[in-house]
Write a protein that holds these residues in place. Structure first.
Motif, PDB file in Angstrom:
ATOM      1  N   THR A   1       0.831  -1.208   0.000  1.00  0.00           N
ATOM      2  CA  THR A   1       0.000   0.000   0.000  1.00  0.00           C
ATOM      3  C   THR A   1       0.866   1.259   0.000  1.00  0.00           C
ATOM      4  O   THR A   1       1.755   1.421   0.846  1.00  0.00           O
ATOM      5  CB  THR A   1      -0.913   0.023   1.237  1.00  0.00           C
ATOM      6  OG1 THR A   1      -1.635  -1.201   1.316  1.00  0.00           O
ATOM      7  CG2 THR A   1      -1.885   1.183   1.156  1.00  0.00           C
TER       8      THR A   1
ATOM      9  N   LYS B   1      -2.934  -9.628 -13.425  1.00  0.00           N
ATOM     10  CA  LYS B   1      -3.557  -9.513 -12.110  1.00  0.00           C
ATOM     11  C   LYS B   1      -4.345 -10.795 -11.909  1.00  0.00           C
ATOM     12  O   LYS B   1      -5.281 -11.073 -12.673  1.00  0.00           O
ATOM     13  CB  LYS B   1      -4.482  -8.299 -12.056  1.00  0.00           C
ATOM     14  CG  LYS B   1      -5.251  -8.153 -10.750  1.00  0.00           C
ATOM     15  CD  LYS B   1      -6.167  -6.935 -10.846  1.00  0.00           C
ATOM     16  CE  LYS B   1      -7.035  -6.755  -9.632  1.00  0.00           C
ATOM     17  NZ  LYS B   1      -7.922  -5.571  -9.776  1.00  0.00           N
TER      18      LYS B   1
ATOM     19  N   GLY C   1      -5.472   3.211  -4.371  1.00  0.00           N
ATOM     20  CA  GLY C   1      -6.357   2.214  -4.950  1.00  0.00           C
ATOM     21  C   GLY C   1      -6.022   1.780  -6.363  1.00  0.00           C
ATOM     22  O   GLY C   1      -6.822   1.103  -7.009  1.00  0.00           O
ATOM     23  N   THR C   2      -4.840   2.144  -6.858  1.00  0.00           N
ATOM     24  CA  THR C   2      -4.422   1.773  -8.204  1.00  0.00           C
ATOM     25  C   THR C   2      -3.035   1.135  -8.169  1.00  0.00           C
ATOM     26  O   THR C   2      -2.120   1.668  -7.522  1.00  0.00           O
ATOM     27  CB  THR C   2      -4.377   2.997  -9.139  1.00  0.00           C
ATOM     28  OG1 THR C   2      -5.694   3.537  -9.255  1.00  0.00           O
ATOM     29  CG2 THR C   2      -3.879   2.621 -10.525  1.00  0.00           C
ATOM     30  N   VAL C   3      -2.888   0.019  -8.861  1.00  0.00           N
ATOM     31  CA  VAL C   3      -1.590  -0.638  -9.038  1.00  0.00           C
ATOM     32  C   VAL C   3      -1.057  -0.273 -10.413  1.00  0.00           C
ATOM     33  O   VAL C   3      -1.788  -0.338 -11.415  1.00  0.00           O
ATOM     34  CB  VAL C   3      -1.710  -2.163  -8.907  1.00  0.00           C
ATOM     35  CG1 VAL C   3      -0.415  -2.853  -9.329  1.00  0.00           C
ATOM     36  CG2 VAL C   3      -2.079  -2.545  -7.484  1.00  0.00           C
TER      37      VAL C   3
ATOM     38  N   THR D   1      -2.165  -0.059 -15.778  1.00  0.00           N
ATOM     39  CA  THR D   1      -2.654   0.131 -14.404  1.00  0.00           C
ATOM     40  C   THR D   1      -3.883  -0.742 -14.190  1.00  0.00           C
ATOM     41  O   THR D   1      -4.560  -1.147 -15.134  1.00  0.00           O
ATOM     42  CB  THR D   1      -3.022   1.605 -14.125  1.00  0.00           C
ATOM     43  OG1 THR D   1      -4.072   2.003 -15.028  1.00  0.00           O
ATOM     44  CG2 THR D   1      -1.820   2.517 -14.313  1.00  0.00           C
TER      45      THR D   1
ATOM     46  N   GLU E   1       1.810   0.812  -5.848  1.00  0.00           N
ATOM     47  CA  GLU E   1       0.407   1.002  -5.481  1.00  0.00           C
ATOM     48  C   GLU E   1       0.231   2.387  -4.877  1.00  0.00           C
ATOM     49  O   GLU E   1       1.070   2.861  -4.100  1.00  0.00           O
ATOM     50  CB  GLU E   1      -0.030  -0.044  -4.457  1.00  0.00           C
ATOM     51  CG  GLU E   1      -1.545  -0.214  -4.302  1.00  0.00           C
ATOM     52  CD  GLU E   1      -2.220   0.852  -3.440  1.00  0.00           C
ATOM     53  OE1 GLU E   1      -3.445   1.020  -3.548  1.00  0.00           O
ATOM     54  OE2 GLU E   1      -1.507   1.520  -2.652  1.00  0.00           O
TER      55      GLU E   1
ATOM     56  N   VAL F   1      -3.404  -5.743  -0.079  1.00  0.00           N
ATOM     57  CA  VAL F   1      -1.984  -5.879  -0.415  1.00  0.00           C
ATOM     58  C   VAL F   1      -1.123  -5.448   0.771  1.00  0.00           C
ATOM     59  O   VAL F   1      -0.009  -4.983   0.627  1.00  0.00           O
ATOM     60  CB  VAL F   1      -1.629  -5.053  -1.677  1.00  0.00           C
ATOM     61  CG1 VAL F   1      -2.263  -5.664  -2.903  1.00  0.00           C
ATOM     62  CG2 VAL F   1      -2.052  -3.585  -1.524  1.00  0.00           C
TER      63      VAL F   1
ATOM     64  N   THR G   1      -6.391  -1.838  -7.298  1.00  0.00           N
ATOM     65  CA  THR G   1      -5.734  -2.633  -6.259  1.00  0.00           C
ATOM     66  C   THR G   1      -6.601  -3.839  -5.912  1.00  0.00           C
ATOM     67  O   THR G   1      -7.796  -3.691  -5.672  1.00  0.00           O
ATOM     68  CB  THR G   1      -5.507  -1.785  -5.000  1.00  0.00           C
ATOM     69  OG1 THR G   1      -4.704  -0.657  -5.344  1.00  0.00           O
ATOM     70  CG2 THR G   1      -4.817  -2.593  -3.910  1.00  0.00           C
TER      71      THR G   1
END
Length: 199
Positions: free
Chosen positions: A55, A105, A130-132, A148, A127, A158, A151
């Motif tokens: 995170t 993912k 809320g976005t990886v 992207t 990350e 995570v 998450t």
């Protein structure tokens, strides 16, 4: 509290510490300050013993040497909620049959590109909010976004994940994938490094 994954650093200068830091399969070795993962007909892997929090953090590393591909070569970087797990994962996947690097993912492929040893010599998963983000770099300093995704909502999100590298090939001659500089990018040009002068 679980430490941020960016605090997990390794340059392999002292080999591979399997006492408190790493778990590895027998054939994974080190040489010249790099980890060598044989690409052979048994799966070889190297992963952290402790879990880390992705995170608002990142994991980056250098593929200092990924040999010329073979049709059945496979190389993975996984961030998973289990050191040995293969289900809940964020991963880069190199497939030798078509010289392609892919982002996944869990079981879903998010993006792919033709693998280039220079362009993709550094890889990063980060990350934020809320976005990886999957990213790549030729020098470990200037990064380009690969893709992207939201998450993942795994059991613990995570907040307790493990970095894991693995290699495999169905047939052919054994070769090494070379890993280096885990969360240790080069210092930008012109960075001041203080020194103590003793007179």
């Amino acid at each position: 509290d679980v430490a941020k994954i960016e605090t997990f650093t390794e340059d392999f200068a002292s080999g591979i510490d399997t006492g408190t830091k790493w778990t590895k399969t027998t054939n994974v070795t080190s040489s010249g300050g790099q980890a060598l993962l044989p690409i052979e007909t048994s799966i070889n892997s190297l992963y952290s013993q402790a879990s880390y929090d992705l995170t608002s953090s990142f994991l980056l590393f250098q593929y200092a040497g990924l040999p010329g591909s073979g049709a059945t070569d496979q190389n993975n970087l996984r961030i998973s909620d289990s050191g040995t797990g293969t289900a809940n994962v964020l991963r880069f996947f190199f497939q030798g049959s078509d010289d392609t690097i892919r982002c996944f993912k869990d079981a879903s492929e998010l993006a792919s590109a033709s693998y280039n040893a220079s362009t993709h010599s550094w890889l990063k998963i980060s990350e934020a909010a809320g976005t990886v983000t999957f990213a790549y770099s030729s020098d470990g300093l200037s990064w380009s976004t690969f893709t992207t995704t939201a998450t993942p909502a795994w059991g613990s999100g995570v907040t307790a994940v493990y970095p894991r590298w693995s290699t495999f090939r169905g047939a052919g001659t054994t070769r090494n994938a070379t890993l280096d500089n885990v969360n240790l990018p080069p210092a930008p040009a012109g960075t001041f490094v203080p020194q103590i002068l003793i007179v």
